[in-house]
Design an enzyme around this catalytic site. Sequence first.
Site, PDB file in Angstrom:
ATOM      1  N   GLU A  65       0.816  -1.223   0.000  1.00 50.46           N
ATOM      2  CA  GLU A  65       0.000   0.000   0.000  1.00 50.46           C
ATOM      3  C   GLU A  65       0.851   1.275   0.000  1.00 50.46           C
ATOM      4  O   GLU A  65       0.511   2.255  -0.657  1.00 50.46           O
ATOM      5  CB  GLU A  65      -0.936  -0.015   1.220  1.00 50.46           C
ATOM      6  CG  GLU A  65      -1.993   1.064   1.162  1.00 50.46           C
ATOM      7  CD  GLU A  65      -3.070   0.887   2.223  1.00 50.46           C
ATOM      8  OE1 GLU A  65      -3.634  -0.222   2.331  1.00 50.46           O
ATOM      9  OE2 GLU A  65      -3.332   1.849   2.953  1.00 50.46           O
ATOM     10  N   ASP A  66       1.941   1.266   0.741  1.00 52.39           N
ATOM     11  CA  ASP A  66       2.659   2.528   0.976  1.00 52.39           C
ATOM     12  C   ASP A  66       4.061   2.619   0.380  1.00 52.39           C
ATOM     13  O   ASP A  66       4.742   3.624   0.570  1.00 52.39           O
ATOM     14  CB  ASP A  66       2.773   2.778   2.489  1.00 52.39           C
ATOM     15  CG  ASP A  66       1.429   3.063   3.122  1.00 52.39           C
ATOM     16  OD1 ASP A  66       0.522   3.509   2.395  1.00 52.39           O
ATOM     17  OD2 ASP A  66       1.286   2.839   4.333  1.00 52.39           O
TER      18      ASP A  66
END
Length: 183
Positions: A65-66
């Site tokens: 996700e990051d």
Amino acid sequence: MTEVSQKLTRALLFAAKKHTDQRRKGERAEPYVNHLIEVADLVAQFTDGKDADVLCAAVLHDTIEDTDTKYAELVKEFGQNVADIVQECTDDKSLPKAERKRLQVEHAPHKSDAAKLVKTADKISNLRAILDSSPPDWSLARKQEYFSWAKNVVDGLRGVNAGLESEFDKVYAKGALKFGMKP
Ligand code: ZN
């Protein structure tokens, strides 16, 4: 050293490198890796560290996700089981934030037990962060909203680990008291 601890330390190094330039949003801007270690530690404490893959997934839960990490990279480095758990903990970032938050609540009951553990621990860590070092630009209403939303997600994740779920309830109750919400 066992194979299990080697896999875990490898995941820690991998995540530390991937998140090197990230900080938490709190006023102390803690290194992001603190959050990853806290989530893994919560899972380890409440499951007696029985499942190395869940611990690795806890360490790696924000990589897709990051950071620039791809699912295939996790499969290659840590195996499909770990990669699948991380994928389950990953929001679709092409969607608007409100929709992603709504989907977390909707999808929570359908997650695997392993993903439920990691997601519950993630929410505990995030609520603790708001209690201990909240983002300086967050209003009271925003903190209240985050607590309520996190509780809605965790209510959908329940039934896997009573200890971890009751740890969430404790942190939530602290926030309810501090931020003046219904318990
Ligand atoms: Zn997280």
